[in-house]
Enzyme design. Structure first.
Site, mmCIF file in Angstrom:
data_model
loop_
_atom_site.group_PDB
_atom_site.id
_atom_site.type_symbol
_atom_site.label_atom_id
_atom_site.label_comp_id
_atom_site.label_asym_id
_atom_site.label_seq_id
_atom_site.Cartn_x
_atom_site.Cartn_y
_atom_site.Cartn_z
ATOM 1 N N GLY A 46 -39.430 -19.864 -0.951
ATOM 2 C CA GLY A 46 -38.747 -20.888 -1.508
ATOM 3 C C GLY A 46 -37.572 -21.482 -0.342
ATOM 4 N N GLN A 51 -29.781 -24.998 2.237
ATOM 5 C CA GLN A 51 -29.738 -24.020 3.200
ATOM 6 C C GLN A 51 -30.107 -24.417 4.630
ATOM 7 O OE1 GLN A 51 -33.060 -22.055 0.091
ATOM 8 N NE2 GLN A 51 -32.115 -20.237 1.201
ATOM 9 N N CYS A 111 -33.147 -13.668 -0.672
ATOM 10 C CA CYS A 111 -32.966 -15.062 -0.160
ATOM 11 C C CYS A 111 -33.061 -15.172 1.354
ATOM 12 C CB CYS A 111 -31.331 -15.577 -0.601
ATOM 13 S SG CYS A 111 -31.222 -17.076 -0.632
ATOM 14 N N LEU A 112 -33.324 -16.127 1.702
ATOM 15 C CA LEU A 112 -33.227 -16.684 3.066
ATOM 16 C C LEU A 112 -32.064 -16.528 3.876
ATOM 17 C CD1 LEU A 112 -36.555 -18.855 3.641
ATOM 18 C CD2 LEU A 112 -36.229 -16.462 4.213
ATOM 19 N N HIS A 153 -33.859 -20.362 -8.801
ATOM 20 C CA HIS A 153 -33.172 -19.785 -7.401
ATOM 21 C C HIS A 153 -32.966 -21.024 -6.694
ATOM 22 C CE1 HIS A 153 -32.407 -16.467 -4.394
ATOM 23 N NE2 HIS A 153 -32.433 -17.607 -3.366
ATOM 24 N N GLU A 154 -33.869 -21.626 -6.294
ATOM 25 C CA GLU A 154 -33.647 -22.923 -5.538
ATOM 26 C C GLU A 154 -32.649 -23.778 -6.014
ATOM 27 O OE1 GLU A 154 -34.289 -22.188 -2.552
ATOM 28 O OE2 GLU A 154 -35.400 -20.536 -2.722
ATOM 29 N N HIS A 157 -29.119 -23.056 -5.469
ATOM 30 C CA HIS A 157 -29.024 -23.535 -4.134
ATOM 31 C C HIS A 157 -28.431 -25.134 -4.273
ATOM 32 C CE1 HIS A 157 -29.470 -20.209 -1.425
ATOM 33 N NE2 HIS A 157 -30.740 -20.143 -1.899
#
Length: 185
Positions: A46, A51, A111-112, A153-154, A157
């Site tokens: 994701g 991000q 997480c990225l 989660h996204e 963000h």
């Protein structure tokens, strides 16, 4: 398509609240394609526009083997019989809103933007979300399990929230120290 740089914790730009997309135009479509390319190149499942330092309410994901974990609720030409789609299916959400949620569970998240760090976070295990797809068509999706967690989660963000914000202050401090130590190398 282009692989874009991903902001890393503790970059303050990750705390920016995303704005609504007014119109799904070619610029948004290109951004979505680049987000998928970036997510796949980073071995992620994701990615939110925040991000990549684009503060718009756009997120993409591809949760492997999630075919049983979601159904498009709004019947359309592509899914006339409301059957789950392919085992691996890229999803784009523009201006997403959760309309129903239930069944809290603990899930391990990464997480990225916080590479190499994982933690247990409590999330809803079942959600219903409304959004636009990458072509600007409205849809409603019912999601469960890892896909539901990834969506939440996204969405965080897009609100300027990171999964590490759910941790104790002590764990947040230790993570920040670890990141600063790694950055000095």
């Amino acid at each position: 398509m282009m692989i874009l740089p991903i902001l890393k914790f503790p970059d303050e730009r990750l705390r920016t609240k995303a704005s609504e997309v007014k119109m799904v135009n070619n610029e948004i479509k290109t951004m979505v394609k680049n987000m998928f390319e970036t997510m796949y190149a980073s071995d992620g499942i994701g990615l939110a526009a925040t991000q990549i330092d684009q503060h718009l309410r756009v997120m993409v994901m591809d949760v492997p083997d999630s075919g049983e974990d979601y159904q498009l609720l709004l019947k359309n030409r592509e899914n006339k019989h409301n059957k789950p789609l392919a085992k691996k299916h890229p999803l784009c959400f523009i201006n997403p809103t959760i309309t129903q949620k239930d069944g809290k569970e603990m899930h391990t998240e990464g997480c990225l933007s916080v590479p190499g760090y994982y933690a247990e976070v409590e999330r809803f295990n079942h959600i219903v979300i409304e959004a636009l797809d990458q072509n600007g068509k409205a849809f409603t999706l019912e999601a469960r399990n890892l896909l539901a967690v990834c969506i939440q989660h996204e969405l965080d963000h897009l609100q300027g929230i990171l999964f590490v914000d759910y941790l104790s202050k002590f764990k947040q401090k230790r993570l920040l120290e670890k990141v600063k130590k790694t950055d000095k190398r």
